[in-house]
Design a protein around this motif. Structure first.
Motif, PDB file in Angstrom:
ATOM      1  N   ASP A  69       0.868  -1.178   0.000  1.00 32.60           N
ATOM      2  CA  ASP A  69       0.000   0.000   0.000  1.00 32.60           C
ATOM      3  C   ASP A  69       0.903   1.225   0.000  1.00 32.60           C
ATOM      4  OD1 ASP A  69      -2.648   1.241   2.200  1.00 32.60           O
ATOM      5  OD2 ASP A  69      -1.879   1.897   0.265  1.00 32.60           O
ATOM      6  N   PHE A  70       1.167   1.758  -1.219  1.00 30.93           N
ATOM      7  CA  PHE A  70       2.185   2.793  -1.333  1.00 30.93           C
ATOM      8  C   PHE A  70       1.856   4.014  -0.518  1.00 30.93           C
ATOM      9  CE2 PHE A  70       5.012   0.940  -4.228  1.00 30.93           C
ATOM     10  CZ  PHE A  70       4.287   0.102  -5.037  1.00 30.93           C
ATOM     11  N   ALA A 127       0.206   1.813 -16.378  1.00 30.20           N
ATOM     12  CA  ALA A 127      -1.030   2.599 -16.382  1.00 30.20           C
ATOM     13  C   ALA A 127      -1.053   3.556 -17.564  1.00 30.20           C
ATOM     14  CB  ALA A 127      -1.156   3.380 -15.073  1.00 30.20           C
ATOM     15  N   THR A 128       0.105   4.138 -17.893  1.00 30.22           N
ATOM     16  CA  THR A 128       0.166   5.026 -19.050  1.00 30.22           C
ATOM     17  C   THR A 128      -0.154   4.258 -20.323  1.00 30.22           C
ATOM     18  OG1 THR A 128       1.982   6.118 -17.896  1.00 30.22           O
ATOM     19  CG2 THR A 128       1.561   6.793 -20.139  1.00 30.22           C
ATOM     20  N   LEU A 129       0.401   3.035 -20.418  1.00 25.51           N
ATOM     21  CA  LEU A 129       0.144   2.222 -21.606  1.00 25.51           C
ATOM     22  C   LEU A 129      -1.341   1.927 -21.748  1.00 25.51           C
ATOM     23  CD1 LEU A 129       1.434   0.717 -23.895  1.00 25.51           C
ATOM     24  CD2 LEU A 129       1.715  -1.237 -22.420  1.00 25.51           C
TER      25      LEU A 129
ATOM     26  N   LEU B  79       0.592  15.453  -1.652  1.00 26.12           N
ATOM     27  CA  LEU B  79       0.910  14.810  -2.926  1.00 26.12           C
ATOM     28  C   LEU B  79       0.640  13.310  -2.853  1.00 26.12           C
ATOM     29  CD1 LEU B  79       4.183  16.608  -3.975  1.00 26.12           C
ATOM     30  CD2 LEU B  79       2.067  16.573  -5.225  1.00 26.12           C
ATOM     31  N   VAL B  80       0.985  12.690  -1.705  1.00 22.56           N
ATOM     32  CA  VAL B  80       0.738  11.253  -1.567  1.00 22.56           C
ATOM     33  C   VAL B  80      -0.752  10.980  -1.668  1.00 22.56           C
ATOM     34  CG1 VAL B  80       0.754   9.361   0.080  1.00 22.56           C
ATOM     35  CG2 VAL B  80       2.793  10.687  -0.266  1.00 22.56           C
ATOM     36  N   ALA B  81      -1.573  11.868  -1.044  1.00 24.20           N
ATOM     37  CA  ALA B  81      -3.014  11.674  -1.135  1.00 24.20           C
ATOM     38  C   ALA B  81      -3.497  11.828  -2.562  1.00 24.20           C
ATOM     39  CB  ALA B  81      -3.730  12.674  -0.228  1.00 24.20           C
ATOM     40  N   ALA B  82      -2.771  12.644  -3.368  1.00 19.08           N
ATOM     41  CA  ALA B  82      -3.212  12.873  -4.743  1.00 19.08           C
ATOM     42  C   ALA B  82      -2.816  11.745  -5.679  1.00 19.08           C
ATOM     43  CB  ALA B  82      -2.617  14.189  -5.258  1.00 19.08           C
ATOM     44  N   LEU B  83      -2.081  10.756  -5.184  1.00 20.48           N
ATOM     45  CA  LEU B  83      -1.721   9.633  -6.043  1.00 20.48           C
ATOM     46  C   LEU B  83      -2.985   8.923  -6.498  1.00 20.48           C
ATOM     47  CD1 LEU B  83       1.242   7.811  -4.279  1.00 20.48           C
ATOM     48  CD2 LEU B  83       1.239   8.672  -6.599  1.00 20.48           C
ATOM     49  N   PRO B  84      -3.035   8.459  -7.750  1.00 22.89           N
ATOM     50  CA  PRO B  84      -4.234   7.725  -8.169  1.00 22.89           C
ATOM     51  C   PRO B  84      -4.306   6.410  -7.417  1.00 22.89           C
ATOM     52  CG  PRO B  84      -2.563   7.661  -9.859  1.00 22.89           C
ATOM     53  CD  PRO B  84      -2.086   8.626  -8.845  1.00 22.89           C
ATOM     54  N   PRO B  85      -5.523   5.912  -7.143  1.00 23.01           N
ATOM     55  CA  PRO B  85      -5.639   4.678  -6.357  1.00 23.01           C
ATOM     56  C   PRO B  85      -4.973   3.525  -7.096  1.00 23.01           C
ATOM     57  CG  PRO B  85      -7.743   5.275  -7.309  1.00 23.01           C
ATOM     58  CD  PRO B  85      -6.840   6.424  -7.553  1.00 23.01           C
TER      59      PRO B  85
END
Lengths: 168, 143
Positions: A69-70, A127-129, B79-85
Motif C-alpha cells: 500500500d504505497f 497505467a500510461t500504456l 501529494l501522496v493523497a493525490a496519487l491515483p488509487p
C-alpha cells in the motif's frame, strides 16, 4: 588550437552500392544485443530492473510483499522522517557527539523513500500504456463512425442526383 | 510534471530544508559556555554590522525554517493523497493491457475494412463521373 576532423564513416558503405535496385544484396543490420554488453570499457545490462534495497546493502524499512500500500507506507515514512529530524535536533542539544547514528538513520529513511518512489514507476508505465491504448481505441471507433457516416451521405447524394437527372 | 516526479522533488526539497536548517542553526548559534569561570564574550558591537543576525534574529530563524520544513512535509502528504488509487497489482494491469490490445486489433481491422470499402466506392464514383462527363462532352455538338 589543433582541431581534429570527424572520424571517417565505417567502411561497409561499399556493400550497399546496389541497395536501391536490390535491397537483398546488402547485409542485414546486426540483431539487437541481448544480455550484457561492454560499452567504453564498462559493462551494461539490457535488463532494466530496479535493484532491491538489499542488493545495495540498505535496510528496508517498509514491509515486503506482493502488494504494497504505497500511500500508507509513504505517509508512515514521512512521519518517521520528521521524528528522526526532531531526534537529531535533541541529540545536538544534549549529546552532540552522538549525531552520527541519527544522521545515518535519516539517510536510511531517505533511501527507502526514494526506492519506494522508484518502484512505483513500472506501475505508472503500465497505467500510461493502458491509458494510451484506451485513447487509441476511442479514436479508431470515432474514425469508423466518421467513415460510415460519410459513405451514407455520399450514397444519399448520389441517389438524389440520380433522381434529379432522371426527372429531366 | 507527473505526480511521481513531484513526489521525488518534494523529498529532495525536504532533505535540503533539513540540512539547511541544521547548518544555519549550527553556524549562528551562540558558543557554549565551557565553565562558569570564563567571562562572557563581549556583546556584538553593532547589530547593523552583522546583517545576518539583524535581519532574522537568532530566535526568529529556527521558527521560520522549521515552519518551512513542516510545510514541505505537509505538501508531501498532500501529494501522496493525490496519487491515483492503486487498482490491483501487476497481473491485473497486464491482463487489461492484453484485453485492450485485442480490442484495438479488432477495431483496427474494422477500420481497415471500412476504409477499403470507402476507397472502392470513391474509385467507382470517380470512374462513373468520368464516363458521364465524357458522354456530356461527346453529345455536345460544336457550333
Amino acid at each position: 588550437m589543433a582541431t581534429a576532423t570527424y572520424p571517417p564513416p565505417p567502411p561497409y558503405y561499399r556493400l550497399y552500392k546496389d541497395y536501391s535496385q536490390n535491397p537483398k544484396s546488402a547485409p542485414e543490420p546486426p540483431p539487437p544485443i541481448e544480455g550484457t554488453y561492454v560499452c567504453f570499457g564498462s559493462n551494461y545490462t539490457t535488463d532494466d530492473v530496479l535493484p532491491t534495497l538489499e542488493e545495495q546493502g540498505v535496510r528496508q524499512l517498509y514491509p515486503k510483499g506482493p502488494n504494497i500500500d504505497f500511500k500508507k507506507e509513504l505517509r508512515s515514512l514521512n512521519r518517521e522522517l520528521q521524528l528522526h529530524i526532531l531526534e537529531l535536533a535533541d541529540v545536538l542539544v544534549e549529546r552532540p557527539s552522538q549525531y552520527a547514528r541519527r544522521v545515518e538513520e535519516i539517510s536510511l529513511i531517505f533511501k527507502n523513500l526514494h526506492h519506494l518512489l522508484n518502484s512505483l514507476r513500472p506501475h505508472q508505465a503500465r497505467a500510461t500504456l493502458i491509458h494510451i491504448l484506451e485513447l487509441q481505441i476511442q479514436r479508431r471507433k470515432q474514425a469508423v463512425e466518421d467513415i460510415k457516416r460519410r459513405r451514407e451521405e455520399a450514397r444519399k447524394l448520389l441517389k438524389e442526383s440520380i433522381a434529379t437527372l432522371d426527372g429531366n | 510534471m507527473d505526480i511521481i516526479s513531484q513526489l521525488q522533488e518534494q523529498v529532495n526539497t525536504i532533505a535540503a530544508l533539513a540540512f539547511n536548517t541544521f547548518g544555519t542553526l549550527q553556524r549562528d548559534a551562540h558558543p557554549v559556555k565551557l565553565s562558569p569561570n570564563y567571562p562572557d564574550p563581549p556583546p556584538p558591537s553593532n547589530p547593523t554590522e552583522d546583517p545576518a543576525t539583524a535581519a532574522g534574529n537568532v530566535s526568529e530563524q529556527p521558527k521560520l525554517m522549521t515552519a518551512a520544513l513542516v510545510k514541505a512535509a505537509k505538501q508531501f502528504d498532500a501529494l501522496v493523497a493525490a496519487l491515483p488509487p492503486a487498482e490491483g497489482g501487476e497481473e491485473v494491469q497486464l491482463k487489461r493491457i492484453a484485453e485492450l490490445q485485442a480490442e484495438n486489433d479488432a477495431v483496427g481491422q474494422e477500420l481497415q475494412r471500412q476504409l477499403e470499402a470507402a476507397e472502392k466506392e470513391l474509385k467507382e464514383v470517380q470512374e462513373l463521373f468520368g464516363q458521364a462527363t465524357d458522354n456530356c462532352l461527346n453529345l455536345k455538338r460544336p457550333d
